[in-house]
Scaffold this motif. Structure first.
Motif, PDB file in Angstrom:
ATOM      1  N   ASN A 116       0.831  -1.207   0.000  1.00  0.00           N
ATOM      2  CA  ASN A 116       0.000   0.000   0.000  1.00  0.00           C
ATOM      3  C   ASN A 116       0.864   1.256   0.000  1.00  0.00           C
ATOM      4  N   GLU A 117       2.024   1.174   0.668  1.00  0.00           N
ATOM      5  CA  GLU A 117       2.873   2.361   0.779  1.00  0.00           C
ATOM      6  C   GLU A 117       3.407   2.795  -0.580  1.00  0.00           C
ATOM      7  N   LEU A 118       3.459   1.873  -1.538  1.00  0.00           N
ATOM      8  CA  LEU A 118       3.920   2.220  -2.885  1.00  0.00           C
ATOM      9  C   LEU A 118       2.820   2.961  -3.635  1.00  0.00           C
ATOM     10  N   GLN A 121       4.082   6.987  -0.582  1.00  0.00           N
ATOM     11  CA  GLN A 121       4.896   7.123   0.630  1.00  0.00           C
ATOM     12  C   GLN A 121       6.290   6.552   0.382  1.00  0.00           C
ATOM     13  N   THR A 122       6.361   5.439  -0.343  1.00  0.00           N
ATOM     14  CA  THR A 122       7.643   4.814  -0.662  1.00  0.00           C
ATOM     15  C   THR A 122       7.810   4.764  -2.171  1.00  0.00           C
ATOM     16  N   LEU A 123       9.004   5.158  -2.628  1.00  0.00           N
ATOM     17  CA  LEU A 123       9.286   5.044  -4.065  1.00  0.00           C
ATOM     18  C   LEU A 123       9.740   3.631  -4.367  1.00  0.00           C
ATOM     19  N   ASP A 124       9.294   3.092  -5.474  1.00  0.00           N
ATOM     20  CA  ASP A 124       9.618   1.718  -5.825  1.00  0.00           C
ATOM     21  C   ASP A 124      11.039   1.613  -6.379  1.00  0.00           C
ATOM     22  N   SER A 125      11.995   1.450  -5.481  1.00  0.00           N
ATOM     23  CA  SER A 125      13.383   1.327  -5.940  1.00  0.00           C
ATOM     24  C   SER A 125      13.729  -0.126  -6.250  1.00  0.00           C
ATOM     25  N   ASN A 126      12.966  -1.059  -5.693  1.00  0.00           N
ATOM     26  CA  ASN A 126      13.256  -2.479  -5.944  1.00  0.00           C
ATOM     27  C   ASN A 126      13.181  -2.811  -7.428  1.00  0.00           C
ATOM     28  N   CYS A 127      12.175  -2.256  -8.089  1.00  0.00           N
ATOM     29  CA  CYS A 127      11.977  -2.515  -9.512  1.00  0.00           C
ATOM     30  C   CYS A 127      13.186  -2.117 -10.339  1.00  0.00           C
ATOM     31  N   THR A 142       8.017  -8.387  -5.086  1.00  0.00           N
ATOM     32  CA  THR A 142       8.646  -7.942  -3.836  1.00  0.00           C
ATOM     33  C   THR A 142       7.581  -7.356  -2.928  1.00  0.00           C
ATOM     34  N   GLY A 143       7.798  -7.508  -1.633  1.00  0.00           N
ATOM     35  CA  GLY A 143       6.900  -6.927  -0.639  1.00  0.00           C
ATOM     36  C   GLY A 143       5.857  -7.895  -0.130  1.00  0.00           C
ATOM     37  N   GLY A 144       5.374  -7.620   1.067  1.00  0.00           N
ATOM     38  CA  GLY A 144       4.257  -8.374   1.616  1.00  0.00           C
ATOM     39  C   GLY A 144       4.604  -9.737   2.177  1.00  0.00           C
ATOM     40  N   LEU A 145       5.887  -9.959   2.514  1.00  0.00           N
ATOM     41  CA  LEU A 145       6.266 -11.264   3.073  1.00  0.00           C
ATOM     42  C   LEU A 145       6.500 -11.202   4.577  1.00  0.00           C
ATOM     43  N   ASP A 153      -0.893  -7.050   7.280  1.00  0.00           N
ATOM     44  CA  ASP A 153      -1.012  -6.507   5.922  1.00  0.00           C
ATOM     45  C   ASP A 153      -0.067  -7.207   4.953  1.00  0.00           C
ATOM     46  N   ASP A 154       0.694  -8.163   5.432  1.00  0.00           N
ATOM     47  CA  ASP A 154       1.612  -8.867   4.544  1.00  0.00           C
ATOM     48  C   ASP A 154       0.998 -10.202   4.118  1.00  0.00           C
ATOM     49  N   ILE A 155       0.489 -10.245   2.905  1.00  0.00           N
ATOM     50  CA  ILE A 155      -0.286 -11.420   2.502  1.00  0.00           C
ATOM     51  C   ILE A 155       0.135 -11.955   1.149  1.00  0.00           C
ATOM     52  N   PRO A 163      11.264 -10.288  -0.015  1.00  0.00           N
ATOM     53  CA  PRO A 163      10.816  -9.257   0.935  1.00  0.00           C
ATOM     54  C   PRO A 163      10.941  -7.868   0.316  1.00  0.00           C
ATOM     55  N   GLY A 164      10.181  -6.926   0.854  1.00  0.00           N
ATOM     56  CA  GLY A 164      10.201  -5.570   0.301  1.00  0.00           C
ATOM     57  C   GLY A 164      11.385  -4.735   0.752  1.00  0.00           C
ATOM     58  N   VAL A 165      11.904  -5.013   1.937  1.00  0.00           N
ATOM     59  CA  VAL A 165      13.035  -4.224   2.451  1.00  0.00           C
ATOM     60  C   VAL A 165      14.193  -4.320   1.453  1.00  0.00           C
ATOM     61  N   PRO A 166      14.605  -3.181   0.876  1.00  0.00           N
ATOM     62  CA  PRO A 166      15.566  -3.232  -0.233  1.00  0.00           C
ATOM     63  C   PRO A 166      16.829  -4.048   0.048  1.00  0.00           C
TER      64      PRO A 166
HETATM   65  P1  AMP Z   1       7.320  -5.725   3.292  1.00  0.00           P
HETATM   66  O1  AMP Z   1       8.148  -6.848   2.756  1.00  0.00           O
HETATM   67  O2  AMP Z   1       6.068  -5.543   2.557  1.00  0.00           O
HETATM   68  O3  AMP Z   1       7.088  -5.855   4.765  1.00  0.00           O
HETATM   69  O4  AMP Z   1       8.138  -4.360   3.064  1.00  0.00           O
HETATM   70  C1  AMP Z   1       8.942  -3.804   4.064  1.00  0.00           C
HETATM   71  C2  AMP Z   1       9.397  -2.402   3.711  1.00  0.00           C
HETATM   72  O5  AMP Z   1      10.158  -2.408   2.533  1.00  0.00           O
HETATM   73  C3  AMP Z   1       8.269  -1.429   3.413  1.00  0.00           C
HETATM   74  O6  AMP Z   1       7.796  -0.843   4.570  1.00  0.00           O
HETATM   75  C4  AMP Z   1       8.913  -0.415   2.515  1.00  0.00           C
HETATM   76  O7  AMP Z   1       9.507   0.606   3.267  1.00  0.00           O
HETATM   77  C5  AMP Z   1       9.988  -1.208   1.800  1.00  0.00           C
HETATM   78  N1  AMP Z   1       9.563  -1.549   0.442  1.00  0.00           N
HETATM   79  C6  AMP Z   1       8.598  -2.417   0.085  1.00  0.00           C
HETATM   80  N2  AMP Z   1       8.488  -2.500  -1.254  1.00  0.00           N
HETATM   81  C7  AMP Z   1       9.427  -1.660  -1.769  1.00  0.00           C
HETATM   82  C8  AMP Z   1       9.815  -1.298  -3.086  1.00  0.00           C
HETATM   83  N3  AMP Z   1       9.231  -1.840  -4.162  1.00  0.00           N
HETATM   84  N4  AMP Z   1      10.808  -0.404  -3.235  1.00  0.00           N
HETATM   85  C9  AMP Z   1      11.413   0.130  -2.155  1.00  0.00           C
HETATM   86  N5  AMP Z   1      11.088  -0.167  -0.885  1.00  0.00           N
HETATM   87  C10 AMP Z   1      10.106  -1.050  -0.675  1.00  0.00           C
END
Ligand code: AMP
Ligand code: MG
Length: 412
Positions: free
Chosen positions: A11-13, A17-23, A67-70, A75-77, A151-154
Motif C-alpha cells: 500500500n505504501e507504494l 509514501q515509498t518510491l519503488d526502488s526495488n523494480c 517484492t513486498g508483503g512477506l 497486511d503482509d499477505i 521481501p520488500g526491504v531493499p
Molecule cells: P514488506 O516486505 O512488505 O514488509 O516491506 C517492508 C518495507 O520495505 C516497506 O515498509 C517499505 O519501506 C519497503 N519496500 C517495500 N516495497 C518496496 C519497493 N518496491 N521499493 C522500495 N522499498 C520497498
C-alpha cells in the motif's frame, strides 16, 4: 526470448509514501543477463489484487519477480496470494521455522509468535534464505515458468536476489544475451540528436538505441541482443563507433562517467588548472569538480561571490561594470572569470552569474537566464543559457554547461 514481469506489492507504494526502488534494481540486474523486464505491476496488499496481477504478469512472461508483503504483519499477505494463485496450500516447513528461531536467538531475542507465518511456504515451492531479516523469499515453478517472491526491504531483497535468484535466472536465460552500453552526450537537444541518428533509432532494430535526457545530459543506451556474448559485444561496439562517428564531440564519455570526471582527466593529462567564481550556482560547480577524487591536482580555488559587493571586494570586478550592466550579465560573468583566473593564477577560470528564481526575474532578464564565461590565455568565451525550470534544475544545468564549455576547450 524469455521475459520478466515484476510485481511490487505494498500500500505504501500506491500512496506514494515509498518510491519503488526495488523494480529499478531488479530490472537493471536482469537486463545484464539478457532477461528484459516487459511489464511492472504495482498492487495493494490485497489477496485479490495480487492474484490478478499474478495472472496478468504470468500471461506474457516466463519469470515473475514479486517484492513486498512477506513480513509477519497482517497486511503482509503475498504468500497467501501466491499459494492461492498456484492452487496449493501453505505448508509449515519445520526446518525453516528452526532457522527463523535461530535468527532471533542470535540477536538475543525470542521469535515473536507471529513470525511463525514466515515459515509457511506454498506446497512444492522452495524457501530462499534471508541473511539480513527473518522473512525468507520463495521460489515456485508454475507451468515451466518461475515465480520469485522477495521481501520488500531493499537490503533484504538485494541479498536474496543476488545469493539465491540471480544465478538461477541467468541459467534459465542461457543462450539469450543482452549487452548494454551507454553513451553520454552534452551540447544538443534530444530532438537534434535523434535527427542526426536518423533510422538508427528505429524501434525494431537490434541493437536498440534508447535516448533519455536529464538537465542537458543525454544518455544514449545501446541494447544488443543475441545468442552469445561475443556476438552482442561486437554489435554494441559497432554501434558505439557508429554513434560516436555521427555525434562527434557531443559525446563526452561512456558508461556512467560524469562531465566533471571527464574534465578532470583532461585537465590532469594536459597539466592544466582551474578556478571558479560562482554566483547563482552557489558553489555547485566547485562541488561537482571536487566530487572527483584527486581534484586537487587541477582545482585551485572557488569563490562564491553571491552579493554584488563581494564580486568587487573578493574578485575585483569593477563596481561600474555591475552598475552599468547588472550583476547578471555577460560582462560581469566575463569579469568574474578573468578576475578569478588572475587571482588564482590558473590556466582556466569559470565565471557564472544568473537568475535561479523563483523570484527576481524581469522581462529583460527572466528566471532561468544564466551567463557563463570561461577565461583562458586564448581569450574569454561565454555562453548565455536560458533554462526556465525550477531552481535546482536551473543551477545544475548552468553548472553542467560550464563544465561542458571547459571540456570543449580541452578537446585536442
Ligand atoms: P514488506 O516486505 O512488505 O514488509 O516491506 C517492508 C518495507 O520495505 C516497506 O515498509 C517499505 O519501506 C519497503 N519496500 C517495500 N516495497 C518496496 C519497493 N518496491 N521499493 C522500495 N522499498 C520497498
Ligand atoms: Mg508491506
Amino acid at each position: 526470448v524469455k521475459k520478466v514481469s515484476i510485481i511490487s506489492v505494498g500500500n505504501e507504494l500506491l500512496t506514494g509514501q515509498t518510491l519503488d526502488s526495488n523494480c529499478a534494481y531488479i530490472s537493471s540486474r536482469l537486463l545484464s543477463v539478457g532477461l528484459p523486464v516487459v511489464a511492472i505491476f504495482m498492487t495493494a496488499d490485497e489477496i485479490d489484487s495480487i492474484v490478478k496481477s499474478l495472472e496478468r504478469a504470468i500471461s506474457d512472461s516466463d519469470v515473475v519477480v514479486m517484492t513486498g508483503g512477506l513480513g509477519p504483519t497482517d497486511d503482509d499477505i503475498t504468500r497467501q496470494a501466491l499459494a492461492q494463485f498456484l492452487g496449493v496450500e501453505l505448508e509449515l516447513q519445520t526446518e525453516l521455522l528452526e532457522q527463523i528461531k535461530t535468527f532471533f536467538a542470535k540477536r538475543g531475542t525470542v521469535m515473536p509468535q507471529r513470525c511463525q507465518t514466515e515459515a509457511y511456504i506454498p506446497a512444492g515451492a522452495r524457501a530462499l534464505p534471508n541473511k539480513l531479516g527473518s522473512a525468507p523469499g520463495i521460489l515456485a515453478e508454475y507451468k515451466g515458468k518461475k515465480i520469485v517472491a522477495l521481501p520488500g526491504v531493499p537490503a533484504e531483497m538485494r541479498q536474496i536476489f543476488e545469493d539465491e535468484v540471480f544465478t538461477e535466472l541467468q541459467e534459465y536465460a542461457k543462450g539469450q544475451v543482452t549487452v548494454v552500453r551507454k553513451l553520454k552526450c552534452f551540447g544538443a537537444a534530444e530532438a537534434q540528436i535523434a535527427e542526426k541518428l536518423g533510422n538508427l533509432m528505429e524501434r525494431n532494430r537490434n541493437p536498440l538505441i534508447n535516448c533519455t535526457v536529464s538537465c542537458g545530459v543525454i544518455t544514449l543506451t545501446i541494447i544488443a541482443q543475441g545468442g552469445w556474448q561475443e556476438q552482442c559485444e561486437k554489435m554494441a561496439e559497432g554501434d558505439e563507433k557508429r554513434l560516436r562517428g555521427i555525434l562527434g564531440d557531443l559525446v563526452y564519455g561512456s558508461g556512467d562517467v560524469s562531465l566533471a570526471q571527464v574534465v578532470g582527466e583532461k585537465l590532469t593529462r594536459q597539466n592544466k588548472t582551474l578556478s571558479v567564481a560562482e554566483s547563482c550556482t552557489g558553489g555547485l560547480v566547485s562541488k561537482l569538480i571536487t566530487d572527483v577524487p584527486g581534484a586537487s591536482r587541477y582545482f585551485a580555488q572557488g569563490w562564491i561571490t553571491y552579493a554584488d559587493n563581494t564580486k568587487t571586494n573578493e574578485l575585483g570586478v569593477p563596481e561600474e561594470l555591475i552598475n552599468k550592466y547588472g550583476a547578471v550579465s555577460e560582462e560581469v560573468a566575463q569579469a568574474m572569470a578573468k578576475c578569478a583566473r588572475r587571482k588564482a593564477d590558473t590556466t582556466f577560470a569559470i565565471g557564472i552569474s544568473g537568475i535561479a528564481g523563483p523570484n527576481g526575474g524581469t522581462e529583460e532578464k527572466p528566471v532561468g537566464l544564466v551567463f557563463i564565461a570561461l577565461d583562458s590565455q586564448a581569450g574569454c568565451v561565454q555562453q548565455r543559457v536560458f533554462f526556465p525550470r525550477g531552481r535546482d534544475a536551473i543551477r545544475l544545468r548552468a553548472a553542467l554547461t560550464a563544465l561542458n564549455m571547459l571540456r570543449m576547450q580541452l578537446e585536442v
